[in-house]
Design a protein around this motif. Structure first.
Motif, PDB file in Angstrom:
ATOM      1  N   ARG A 110     -51.621  84.234   5.489  1.00 17.64           N
ATOM      2  CA  ARG A 110     -50.918  83.799   6.693  1.00 17.64           C
ATOM      3  C   ARG A 110     -50.574  82.170   6.873  1.00 17.64           C
ATOM      4  O   ARG A 110     -51.318  81.517   5.992  1.00 17.64           O
ATOM      5  N   GLY A 111     -50.128  81.939   7.825  1.00 15.14           N
ATOM      6  CA  GLY A 111     -49.785  80.330   7.972  1.00 15.14           C
ATOM      7  C   GLY A 111     -48.433  79.944   7.255  1.00 15.14           C
ATOM      8  O   GLY A 111     -47.580  80.742   7.045  1.00 15.14           O
ATOM      9  N   PRO A 112     -48.377  78.639   7.045  1.00 13.96           N
ATOM     10  CA  PRO A 112     -47.326  77.994   6.610  1.00 13.96           C
ATOM     11  C   PRO A 112     -46.927  78.387   5.114  1.00 13.96           C
ATOM     12  O   PRO A 112     -47.761  79.096   4.346  1.00 13.96           O
ATOM     13  N   ILE A 113     -45.586  78.447   4.711  1.00 13.81           N
ATOM     14  CA  ILE A 113     -45.169  79.134   3.747  1.00 13.81           C
ATOM     15  C   ILE A 113     -44.933  78.078   2.580  1.00 13.81           C
ATOM     16  O   ILE A 113     -44.158  77.271   2.772  1.00 13.81           O
ATOM     17  N   ILE A 114     -46.180  78.089   1.642  1.00 13.83           N
ATOM     18  CA  ILE A 114     -46.024  77.037   0.443  1.00 13.83           C
ATOM     19  C   ILE A 114     -45.614  77.620  -0.600  1.00 13.83           C
ATOM     20  O   ILE A 114     -46.030  78.610  -1.102  1.00 13.83           O
ATOM     21  N   LEU A 115     -44.340  77.083  -1.104  1.00  7.05           N
ATOM     22  CA  LEU A 115     -43.437  77.531  -2.362  1.00  7.05           C
ATOM     23  C   LEU A 115     -43.992  76.745  -3.332  1.00  7.05           C
ATOM     24  O   LEU A 115     -45.005  76.092  -3.282  1.00  7.05           O
ATOM     25  N   GLY A 116     -43.378  77.083  -4.777  1.00 10.05           N
ATOM     26  CA  GLY A 116     -43.848  76.509  -5.988  1.00 10.05           C
ATOM     27  C   GLY A 116     -44.725  77.679  -6.797  1.00 10.05           C
ATOM     28  O   GLY A 116     -45.403  78.330  -6.267  1.00 10.05           O
ATOM     29  N   VAL A 117     -44.531  77.415  -8.254  1.00  8.34           N
ATOM     30  CA  VAL A 117     -45.305  78.179  -9.065  1.00  8.34           C
ATOM     31  C   VAL A 117     -46.194  77.381  -9.851  1.00  8.34           C
ATOM     32  O   VAL A 117     -47.407  77.427 -10.135  1.00  8.34           O
ATOM     33  N   ASP A 118     -45.186  76.580 -10.571  1.00  6.69           N
ATOM     34  CA  ASP A 118     -45.932  75.786 -11.555  1.00  6.69           C
ATOM     35  C   ASP A 118     -47.011  74.797 -11.143  1.00  6.69           C
ATOM     36  O   ASP A 118     -46.658  74.129 -10.146  1.00  6.69           O
ATOM     37  N   PHE A 119     -48.292  74.443 -11.881  1.00  7.49           N
ATOM     38  CA  PHE A 119     -49.084  73.458 -11.417  1.00  7.49           C
ATOM     39  C   PHE A 119     -49.894  72.919 -12.715  1.00  7.49           C
ATOM     40  O   PHE A 119     -50.109  73.871 -13.720  1.00  7.49           O
ATOM     41  N   ALA A 120     -50.292  71.350 -12.850  1.00  2.00           N
ATOM     42  CA  ALA A 120     -51.336  71.266 -13.699  1.00  2.00           C
ATOM     43  C   ALA A 120     -52.201  70.447 -13.005  1.00  2.00           C
ATOM     44  O   ALA A 120     -51.793  69.476 -12.422  1.00  2.00           O
ATOM     45  N   GLY A 121     -53.362  70.287 -13.405  1.00  3.39           N
ATOM     46  CA  GLY A 121     -54.465  69.579 -12.569  1.00  3.39           C
ATOM     47  C   GLY A 121     -55.978  69.419 -13.266  1.00  3.39           C
ATOM     48  O   GLY A 121     -55.972  69.757 -14.568  1.00  3.39           O
ATOM     49  N   VAL A 122     -56.779  69.276 -12.356  1.00  3.59           N
ATOM     50  CA  VAL A 122     -57.950  69.308 -12.918  1.00  3.59           C
ATOM     51  C   VAL A 122     -59.050  70.220 -11.773  1.00  3.59           C
ATOM     52  O   VAL A 122     -58.850  70.371 -10.577  1.00  3.59           O
ATOM     53  N   VAL A 123     -59.748  71.185 -12.716  1.00  2.46           N
ATOM     54  CA  VAL A 123     -60.662  72.015 -11.910  1.00  2.46           C
ATOM     55  C   VAL A 123     -61.685  71.396 -10.958  1.00  2.46           C
ATOM     56  O   VAL A 123     -62.446  70.609 -11.412  1.00  2.46           O
ATOM     57  N   GLU A 124     -61.528  71.795  -9.654  1.00  2.00           N
ATOM     58  CA  GLU A 124     -62.554  71.153  -8.816  1.00  2.00           C
ATOM     59  C   GLU A 124     -63.684  72.019  -8.027  1.00  2.00           C
ATOM     60  O   GLU A 124     -64.762  71.492  -7.669  1.00  2.00           O
ATOM     61  N   ALA A 125     -63.394  73.422  -8.429  1.00  2.00           N
ATOM     62  CA  ALA A 125     -64.439  74.191  -8.123  1.00  2.00           C
ATOM     63  C   ALA A 125     -64.181  75.615  -8.760  1.00  2.00           C
ATOM     64  O   ALA A 125     -63.310  75.932  -9.064  1.00  2.00           O
ATOM     65  N   VAL A 126     -65.351  76.364  -9.255  1.00  2.00           N
ATOM     66  CA  VAL A 126     -65.145  77.749  -9.803  1.00  2.00           C
ATOM     67  C   VAL A 126     -65.912  78.567  -9.123  1.00  2.00           C
ATOM     68  O   VAL A 126     -67.086  78.202  -8.789  1.00  2.00           O
ATOM     69  N   GLY A 127     -65.445  79.819  -9.042  1.00  2.00           N
ATOM     70  CA  GLY A 127     -66.242  81.085  -8.461  1.00  2.00           C
ATOM     71  C   GLY A 127     -67.585  81.354  -9.319  1.00  2.00           C
ATOM     72  O   GLY A 127     -67.416  81.011 -10.613  1.00  2.00           O
ATOM     73  N   ALA A 128     -68.405  82.158  -8.781  1.00  2.00           N
ATOM     74  CA  ALA A 128     -69.671  82.556  -9.352  1.00  2.00           C
ATOM     75  C   ALA A 128     -69.378  83.347 -10.849  1.00  2.00           C
ATOM     76  O   ALA A 128     -70.204  83.220 -11.563  1.00  2.00           O
ATOM     77  N   LYS A 129     -68.404  84.038 -10.683  1.00  2.00           N
ATOM     78  CA  LYS A 129     -68.188  84.798 -12.134  1.00  2.00           C
ATOM     79  C   LYS A 129     -67.397  84.399 -13.071  1.00  2.00           C
ATOM     80  O   LYS A 129     -66.865  84.866 -14.199  1.00  2.00           O
ATOM     81  N   VAL A 130     -66.900  83.023 -12.954  1.00  2.00           N
ATOM     82  CA  VAL A 130     -66.101  82.249 -13.783  1.00  2.00           C
ATOM     83  C   VAL A 130     -66.966  81.616 -14.801  1.00  2.00           C
ATOM     84  O   VAL A 130     -67.623  80.377 -14.337  1.00  2.00           O
ATOM     85  N   THR A 131     -66.906  82.053 -16.263  1.00  2.00           N
ATOM     86  CA  THR A 131     -67.736  81.449 -16.937  1.00  2.00           C
ATOM     87  C   THR A 131     -66.929  80.498 -18.167  1.00  2.00           C
ATOM     88  O   THR A 131     -67.745  79.810 -19.035  1.00  2.00           O
ATOM     89  N   ASP A 132     -65.668  80.814 -18.367  1.00  2.00           N
ATOM     90  CA  ASP A 132     -64.867  80.147 -19.192  1.00  2.00           C
ATOM     91  C   ASP A 132     -64.491  78.703 -18.931  1.00  2.00           C
ATOM     92  O   ASP A 132     -63.400  78.212 -19.484  1.00  2.00           O
ATOM     93  N   LEU A 133     -64.261  78.462 -17.818  1.00  3.91           N
ATOM     94  CA  LEU A 133     -63.853  77.175 -17.064  1.00  3.91           C
ATOM     95  C   LEU A 133     -64.788  76.232 -16.184  1.00  3.91           C
ATOM     96  O   LEU A 133     -65.419  77.123 -15.572  1.00  3.91           O
ATOM     97  N   ALA A 134     -64.698  75.137 -16.429  1.00  3.96           N
ATOM     98  CA  ALA A 134     -65.628  74.141 -15.703  1.00  3.96           C
ATOM     99  C   ALA A 134     -64.989  73.425 -14.776  1.00  3.96           C
ATOM    100  O   ALA A 134     -64.068  72.670 -14.986  1.00  3.96           O
ATOM    101  N   VAL A 135     -65.635  72.637 -13.759  1.00  2.85           N
ATOM    102  CA  VAL A 135     -65.242  71.708 -12.924  1.00  2.85           C
ATOM    103  C   VAL A 135     -64.822  70.324 -13.860  1.00  2.85           C
ATOM    104  O   VAL A 135     -65.888  70.241 -14.923  1.00  2.85           O
ATOM    105  N   GLY A 136     -64.039  69.854 -13.709  1.00  2.00           N
ATOM    106  CA  GLY A 136     -63.671  68.706 -14.388  1.00  2.00           C
ATOM    107  C   GLY A 136     -62.667  68.827 -15.549  1.00  2.00           C
ATOM    108  O   GLY A 136     -62.074  67.694 -16.157  1.00  2.00           O
ATOM    109  N   GLN A 137     -62.535  70.160 -15.722  1.00  2.00           N
ATOM    110  CA  GLN A 137     -61.564  70.455 -16.836  1.00  2.00           C
ATOM    111  C   GLN A 137     -60.116  70.294 -16.590  1.00  2.00           C
ATOM    112  O   GLN A 137     -59.763  70.790 -15.331  1.00  2.00           O
ATOM    113  N   ARG A 138     -59.330  70.003 -17.558  1.00  2.66           N
ATOM    114  CA  ARG A 138     -58.072  69.843 -17.316  1.00  2.66           C
ATOM    115  C   ARG A 138     -57.218  71.205 -17.519  1.00  2.66           C
ATOM    116  O   ARG A 138     -57.635  71.795 -18.463  1.00  2.66           O
TER     117      ARG A 138
END
Ligand SMILES: NC(=O)c1ccc[n+]([C@@H]2O[C@H](COP(=O)([O-])OP(=O)(O)OC[C@H]3O[C@@H](n4cnc5c(N)ncnc54)[C@H](OP(=O)(O)O)[C@@H]3O)[C@@H](O)[C@H]2O)c1
Length: 325
Positions: free
Chosen positions: A65-93
């Motif tokens: 719900r709420g404002p409609i945010i368009l766009g698909v592509d992105f690149a950046g840095v991991v800021e938080a991971v869920g409890a079951k994510v074991t193959d990516l870490a905070v700080g990773q590009r």
């Protein structure tokens, strides 16, 4: 977090909106976004027609719900991971693509949350702006050349719209990564040299005669990748070798569907979907210097309207990239 968004589907302008920073679910990852590639699908989703209708229906059913945010592509840095994510870490590009059909916001924001299978790790030597330009265009080209028809040494590829975002990637991947014997690319006069420099054996000018007849001399082709959408499917199929495929990246959606369901079943409509495996393959081609990413312009995310106006001309050579921080 902030985003550039439509406040309603009928809004005329993408405006800056402030939103609470989203939490991550168990299999999700939150990314601090640096760069965002602009694709025609982004403005097609706001400008009417079947893509906007589909996006509206999906959002109504799945959210958010709420404002409609368009766009698909992105690149950046991991800021938080869920409890079951074991193959990516905070700080990773990382580099990835959002997915409307999973009920997610788009990527025109300084923060995105996606499932971990929508992201690939990004090597240190691939800059964010280069990576941000890859997911939709790079993955679509990769799928056409490896999943819709496997291009390998001994095979030939023809790319229509070879100077555009998808086309430039298709020419390079076909020649340098897949090892096609012959790659021909169709573009306008001003881009002939560029298309040759990307690895095309033959660059064919669509402004100076019938480019499909000119292409016939270098075929038959194992794949015809149509990123222009202005060529008759039957004429594209007439250039195919036995077992070859006509892959429709662009075109009017109803016309594309008709070509898929009528004999001889050699045309396929593609929907580029960035997944970890596909993004990783394209990133590997960049890291191996097989794929260069021509960037036509970098703009601050706040100037997304200007980027859309440029993309809508259909004559941008290379990728437009928005910078979120
Ligand atoms: N199915 C999917 O999953 C998918 C994924 C990505 C994109 N798309 C669609 O594919 C199309 C291309 O996307 P893009 O990102 O590559 O767009 P783009 O970067 O805007 O490129 C469009 C290119 O088309 C070329 N062109 C225009 N008329 C042409 C003609 N008659 N013959 C040959 N080339 C022609 C232009 O080159 P010149 O300046 O040299 O004329 C321009 O570089 C769009 O319609 C987009 O919506 C679909």
């Amino acid at each position: 977090m902030y985003a550039m968004a439509l406040e309603t589907w009928s809004a005329k302008q993408l405006v800056r909106v402030e939103l609470p920073t989203p939490d991550v679910g168990p299999k999700q990852v939150r990314v601090a976004v640096h760069a965002i590639g602009v694709n025609p699908v982004d403005w097609k989703m706001r400008s009417g027609g079947p893509l906007r209708l589909a996006a509206r229906v999906i959002r109504t059913v799945r959210g958010p719900r709420g404002p409609i945010i368009l766009g698909v592509d992105f690149a950046g840095v991991v800021e938080a991971v869920g409890a079951k994510v074991t193959d990516l870490a905070v700080g990773q590009r990382v580099v990835g693509g959002t997915n409307f059909s999973r009920g997610q916001h788009g990527s025109y924001a300084d923060t995105v949350v996606v499932e971990s299978d929508q992201l690939a790790p990004l090597p240190d030597d691939v800059p964010f702006d280069v990576a941000g330009a890859l997911p939709v265009a790079g993955v679509t080209a990769w799928m056409a050349l490896t999943e819709y028809r496997r291009i390998e040494p001994g095979r030939r590829a023809l790319v229509l719209g070879a100077s555009g975002g998808v086309g430039q990637f298709a020419v390079q991947l076909a020649k340098r990564t897949c090892g096609a014997d012959v790659v021909a690319g169709v573009c306008s006069t001003k881009n002939l040299e560029l298309v040759r420099s990307l690895g095309a054996d033959h660059a064919l000018d669509y402004t100076g005669g019938d480019p499909l007849e000119a292409a016939r001399a270098h075929g038959p082709y194992d794949v015809v990748v149509d990123c222009a959408g202005t060529y008759a499917a039957s004429r594209c199929r007439s250039l195919l070798a036995p077992g070859g495929r006509h892959v429709m990246v662009a075109g009017d959606s109803i016309g594309m569907m008709l070509q898929v369901i009528v004999p001889p079943f050699r045309s396929r409509a593609i929907l580029g979907k960035p997944t970890r495996a596909r993004i990783s393959a394209v990133v590997a081609a960049v890291a191996a210097k097989q794929l260069v990413v021509p960037i036509s312009e970098r703009l601050p995310l706040a100037e997304v309207e200007a980027a859309h106006a440029k993309s809508m001309t259909g004559r941008v050579t290379g990728k437009l990239v928005l910078l979120a921080r």
